[in-house]
Design a protein around this motif. Structure first.
Motif, PDB file in Angstrom:
ATOM      1  N   ASP A  42      56.440  43.227  35.069  1.00 23.36           N
ATOM      2  CA  ASP A  42      56.783  41.927  34.491  1.00 23.36           C
ATOM      3  C   ASP A  42      55.633  41.337  33.677  1.00 23.36           C
ATOM      4  OD1 ASP A  42      55.120  41.493  36.604  1.00 23.36           O
ATOM      5  OD2 ASP A  42      56.351  39.960  37.580  1.00 23.36           O
ATOM      6  N   SER A  43      54.661  42.162  33.281  1.00 22.04           N
ATOM      7  CA  SER A  43      53.527  41.669  32.503  1.00 22.04           C
ATOM      8  C   SER A  43      53.827  41.713  31.013  1.00 22.04           C
ATOM      9  CB  SER A  43      52.287  42.516  32.790  1.00 22.04           C
ATOM     10  OG  SER A  43      52.434  43.803  32.218  1.00 22.04           O
ATOM     11  N   VAL A  44      53.022  40.984  30.241  1.00 26.28           N
ATOM     12  CA  VAL A  44      53.159  41.016  28.786  1.00 26.28           C
ATOM     13  C   VAL A  44      52.959  42.437  28.272  1.00 26.28           C
ATOM     14  CG1 VAL A  44      52.202  40.190  26.605  1.00 26.28           C
ATOM     15  CG2 VAL A  44      52.433  38.618  28.534  1.00 26.28           C
ATOM     16  N   ALA A  45      51.955  43.133  28.815  1.00 26.97           N
ATOM     17  CA  ALA A  45      51.669  44.496  28.359  1.00 26.97           C
ATOM     18  C   ALA A  45      52.849  45.425  28.588  1.00 26.97           C
ATOM     19  CB  ALA A  45      50.425  45.032  29.071  1.00 26.97           C
ATOM     20  N   ALA A  95      63.225  40.327  25.911  1.00 29.05           N
ATOM     21  CA  ALA A  95      61.780  40.550  25.975  1.00 29.05           C
ATOM     22  C   ALA A  95      61.011  39.253  25.762  1.00 29.05           C
ATOM     23  CB  ALA A  95      61.370  41.599  24.941  1.00 29.05           C
ATOM     24  N   ASP A  96      61.476  38.424  24.839  1.00 29.10           N
ATOM     25  CA  ASP A  96      60.801  37.146  24.599  1.00 29.10           C
ATOM     26  C   ASP A  96      60.851  36.263  25.843  1.00 29.10           C
ATOM     27  OD1 ASP A  96      59.492  36.780  22.094  1.00 29.10           O
ATOM     28  OD2 ASP A  96      61.421  36.925  21.083  1.00 29.10           O
ATOM     29  N   ARG A  97      61.975  36.259  26.539  1.00 28.88           N
ATOM     30  CA  ARG A  97      62.071  35.471  27.765  1.00 28.88           C
ATOM     31  C   ARG A  97      61.084  35.979  28.818  1.00 28.88           C
ATOM     32  NH1 ARG A  97      67.741  35.164  26.488  1.00 28.88           N
ATOM     33  NH2 ARG A  97      68.141  37.127  27.590  1.00 28.88           N
ATOM     34  N   GLU A  98      60.946  37.304  28.918  1.00 26.61           N
ATOM     35  CA  GLU A  98      59.999  37.880  29.872  1.00 26.61           C
ATOM     36  C   GLU A  98      58.558  37.514  29.514  1.00 26.61           C
ATOM     37  OE1 GLU A  98      60.838  42.015  31.375  1.00 26.61           O
ATOM     38  OE2 GLU A  98      62.233  41.969  29.675  1.00 26.61           O
ATOM     39  N   VAL A  99      58.234  37.521  28.218  1.00 33.14           N
ATOM     40  CA  VAL A  99      56.881  37.189  27.790  1.00 33.14           C
ATOM     41  C   VAL A  99      56.558  35.727  28.101  1.00 33.14           C
ATOM     42  CG1 VAL A  99      55.399  36.875  25.763  1.00 33.14           C
ATOM     43  CG2 VAL A  99      56.700  38.985  26.047  1.00 33.14           C
ATOM     44  N   LEU A 100      57.496  34.831  27.829  1.00 29.13           N
ATOM     45  CA  LEU A 100      57.272  33.417  28.145  1.00 29.13           C
ATOM     46  C   LEU A 100      57.014  33.224  29.633  1.00 29.13           C
ATOM     47  CD1 LEU A 100      60.020  31.747  25.912  1.00 29.13           C
ATOM     48  CD2 LEU A 100      57.546  31.616  25.573  1.00 29.13           C
ATOM     49  N   ALA A 102      55.825  35.503  31.759  1.00 29.05           N
ATOM     50  CA  ALA A 102      54.546  36.123  32.110  1.00 29.05           C
ATOM     51  C   ALA A 102      53.362  35.288  31.656  1.00 29.05           C
ATOM     52  CB  ALA A 102      54.452  37.522  31.490  1.00 29.05           C
ATOM     53  N   LYS A 103      53.544  34.462  30.626  1.00 32.40           N
ATOM     54  CA  LYS A 103      52.458  33.634  30.125  1.00 32.40           C
ATOM     55  C   LYS A 103      52.500  32.223  30.687  1.00 32.40           C
ATOM     56  CE  LYS A 103      50.961  34.058  25.948  1.00 32.40           C
ATOM     57  NZ  LYS A 103      49.636  34.568  26.361  1.00 32.40           N
ATOM     58  N   GLY A 104      53.428  31.945  31.602  1.00 28.26           N
ATOM     59  CA  GLY A 104      53.498  30.628  32.207  1.00 28.26           C
ATOM     60  C   GLY A 104      53.920  29.553  31.237  1.00 28.26           C
ATOM     61  N   LEU A 105      54.761  29.912  30.249  1.00 25.47           N
ATOM     62  CA  LEU A 105      55.219  28.969  29.230  1.00 25.47           C
ATOM     63  C   LEU A 105      56.686  28.613  29.463  1.00 25.47           C
ATOM     64  CD1 LEU A 105      53.583  30.626  26.082  1.00 25.47           C
ATOM     65  CD2 LEU A 105      52.741  28.669  27.410  1.00 25.47           C
ATOM     66  N   PRO A 106      57.120  27.440  29.006  1.00 27.71           N
ATOM     67  CA  PRO A 106      58.512  27.026  29.226  1.00 27.71           C
ATOM     68  C   PRO A 106      59.505  27.916  28.488  1.00 27.71           C
ATOM     69  CG  PRO A 106      57.380  25.506  27.741  1.00 27.71           C
ATOM     70  CD  PRO A 106      56.328  26.418  28.294  1.00 27.71           C
ATOM     71  N   GLN A 107      60.667  28.080  29.091  1.00 27.30           N
ATOM     72  CA  GLN A 107      61.737  28.866  28.482  1.00 27.30           C
ATOM     73  C   GLN A 107      62.500  27.990  27.492  1.00 27.30           C
ATOM     74  OE1 GLN A 107      62.421  32.058  28.798  1.00 27.30           O
ATOM     75  NE2 GLN A 107      61.015  32.600  30.456  1.00 27.30           N
ATOM     76  N   ASP A 108      61.893  27.782  26.313  1.00 23.79           N
ATOM     77  CA  ASP A 108      62.481  26.893  25.317  1.00 23.79           C
ATOM     78  C   ASP A 108      63.037  27.642  24.112  1.00 23.79           C
ATOM     79  OD1 ASP A 108      60.149  27.767  24.185  1.00 23.79           O
ATOM     80  OD2 ASP A 108      59.251  25.785  23.907  1.00 23.79           O
ATOM     81  N   GLY A 109      63.184  28.960  24.252  1.00 23.42           N
ATOM     82  CA  GLY A 109      63.729  29.750  23.149  1.00 23.42           C
ATOM     83  C   GLY A 109      62.697  30.208  22.143  1.00 23.42           C
ATOM     84  N   THR A 110      61.434  29.894  22.358  1.00 24.89           N
ATOM     85  CA  THR A 110      60.380  30.338  21.438  1.00 24.89           C
ATOM     86  C   THR A 110      60.280  31.857  21.435  1.00 24.89           C
ATOM     87  OG1 THR A 110      59.090  28.331  21.795  1.00 24.89           O
ATOM     88  CG2 THR A 110      57.909  30.238  20.935  1.00 24.89           C
ATOM     89  N   SER A 111      60.137  32.427  20.253  1.00 21.24           N
ATOM     90  CA  SER A 111      59.949  33.871  20.126  1.00 21.24           C
ATOM     91  C   SER A 111      58.475  34.137  19.844  1.00 21.24           C
ATOM     92  CB  SER A 111      60.801  34.429  18.988  1.00 21.24           C
ATOM     93  OG  SER A 111      60.576  35.824  18.842  1.00 21.24           O
ATOM     94  N   GLY A 291      47.775  37.969  26.759  1.00 23.30           N
ATOM     95  CA  GLY A 291      48.370  37.972  28.091  1.00 23.30           C
ATOM     96  C   GLY A 291      48.001  36.797  28.960  1.00 23.30           C
ATOM     97  N   THR A 292      47.339  35.794  28.405  1.00 19.58           N
ATOM     98  CA  THR A 292      46.911  34.640  29.191  1.00 19.58           C
ATOM     99  C   THR A 292      48.104  33.954  29.839  1.00 19.58           C
ATOM    100  OG1 THR A 292      45.188  34.293  27.543  1.00 19.58           O
ATOM    101  CG2 THR A 292      45.574  32.517  29.113  1.00 19.58           C
ATOM    102  N   ASN A 293      48.017  33.709  31.145  1.00 21.01           N
ATOM    103  CA  ASN A 293      49.036  32.939  31.847  1.00 21.01           C
ATOM    104  C   ASN A 293      48.495  31.524  32.021  1.00 21.01           C
ATOM    105  OD1 ASN A 293      50.471  31.676  34.121  1.00 21.01           O
ATOM    106  ND2 ASN A 293      51.554  33.626  34.211  1.00 21.01           N
TER     107      ASN A 293
END
Length: 370
Positions: A42-45, A95-100, A102-111, A291-293
């Motif tokens: 579940d990591s960015v990498a 994949a974008d949802r998984e990256v958000l 993994a980075k501790g960011l809100p699930q706001d649809g950002t790609s 990969g910063t969370n």
């Protein structure tokens, strides 16, 4: 930009088996064990590696048709450009949802996912019809190999210290967008726990004015940049004791700081002393490396800094911040770049960082009332 670390980090190991070197390209023989990664699933990498493999094989034709794989430019192309309603489009959204996450960011649809040609020297090979590979930047800050994929899905190990002769597309995170959103998460989380100076700054009346530290120039040492790393995003963590005696932490982005070995002249306000009880503050400079969370970073800072009590005299906070940083993140560490201790309202001149990696020139700046 890849900035060499002075702060120790836990490096991820990868096993690729025996390798054969051919014309600048290291290819794993058929009998060798396939290259593997130690990055959690579940990591960015891990996410960027999976997308790279699919772009190289099952989605290769669609990626070219939608313009994701530019044959002439090294500029990043958002993977969200993938056609809606297609298998590729669905894979990119997942994949974008998984990256958000993994980075501790809100699930706001950002790609956040992008793809780019790794090096300008690869354009001629593409024009000659050389079949490209697709890879993702390694999680390790000092890898020996980069795992790429061909059109059959086969893993190919490329030397990390020299540009491959074969064209390579790299799947990466849009670190500029990630940092902008990440600093919002940091400020929000720290504010909820009483560690943000925003309220103190807002309390400054137009009639009072205050002293600040202006960053007039900055330069990071010239480190040898690997071919698989793009521009990094630099930010600072500034800390001091607030008017209530609690540690206060603020973050500042330095979006212009793209290249090592180059001096920049931003005239940016870096420290606002209206935030602090004493006329002293510390600065820690960090690099967003994909990969910063940010959620984990904010919580780590909170746990470390809430325990520090104002004893009536200023205590440097750099060591507390550095010690709070986890040894290993899910992928790239948020790299420690350098730190500066006890800047005051009268600090001016050229300052070499404690780690010897950065040099900045600062000057006192009076923020006049309106």
């Amino acid at each position: 930009m890849a900035v060499s670390l002075s702060h120790p980090t836990r490096l991820l190991a990868s096993t690729v088996g025996a390798l054969t070197v051919t014309a600048g390209l290291m290819i794993a023989p058929a009998h060798a064990a396939p290259a593997t990664t130690t990055a959690p699933a579940d990591s960015v990498a891990a996410v960027t590696d999976r997308i790279a493999a699919r772009l190289a094989s099952e989605f290769a034709d669609e990626a070219r048709q939608t313009g994701l794989l530019s044959a002439t430019s090294t500029d990043p192309v958002p993977l969200a450009r993938a056609a809606e309603g297609t298998a590729l489009g669905r894979a990119v959204r997942d994949a974008d949802r998984e990256v958000l996450e993994a980075k501790g960011l809100p699930q706001d649809g950002t790609s956040l996912l992008t793809v780019r040609l790794a090096h300008a020297d690869m354009v001629d090979a593409l024009r000659r019809g050389t079949a490209p590979l697709v890879a993702s930047s390694p999680a390790d800050d000092a890898p020996t190999t980069v795992t790429a994929y061909d059109h059959t899905g086969r893993r190919i190990a490329l030397a990390a210290d020299r540009v491959p002769r074969r064209p390579v597309y790299l799947v990466e995170v849009d670190t500029a967008t990630a940092l902008a959103k990440g600093t919002q998460v940091l400020r929000s989380t720290l504010s909820q726990r009483g560690l943000s100076p925003a309220a103190a700054r807002a309390a400054v009346t137009p009639a009072s004015g205050y002293w600040a530290t202006q960053l007039t120039s900055i330069r990071l040492d010239d480190d040898h940049e690997p071919w698989h790393k793009g521009d990094a995003e630099i930010f600072t963590i500034t800390a001091g004791f607030g008017l209530d005696g609690k540690v206060k932490v603020d973050t500042t982005q330095l979006p212009y700081l793209d290249e090592d070995g180059r001096t920049y002249y931003p005239n940016q306000l870096l420290v606002h002393f209206s935030d602090y009880k004493y006329n002293l503050a510390d600065i820690v400079m960090m690099e967003e490396d994909g990969g910063t969370n940010y959620r984990d970073l904010a919580l780590a800072l909170t746990r470390a800094l809430l325990t520090i009590v104002d004893g009536g005299a200023y205590i440097p906070l750099v060591d507390a911040i550095i010690n709070a940083l986890p040894d290993g993140w899910w992928t790239d560490d948020p790299d420690y770049v350098d730190s500066w201790y006890t800047l005051s309202t009268s600090t001016g001149g050229t300052l070499r960082g404690a780690a010897g990696n950065g040099t900045m020139t600062v000057a006192p700046y009076w923020v006049a009332p309106l």
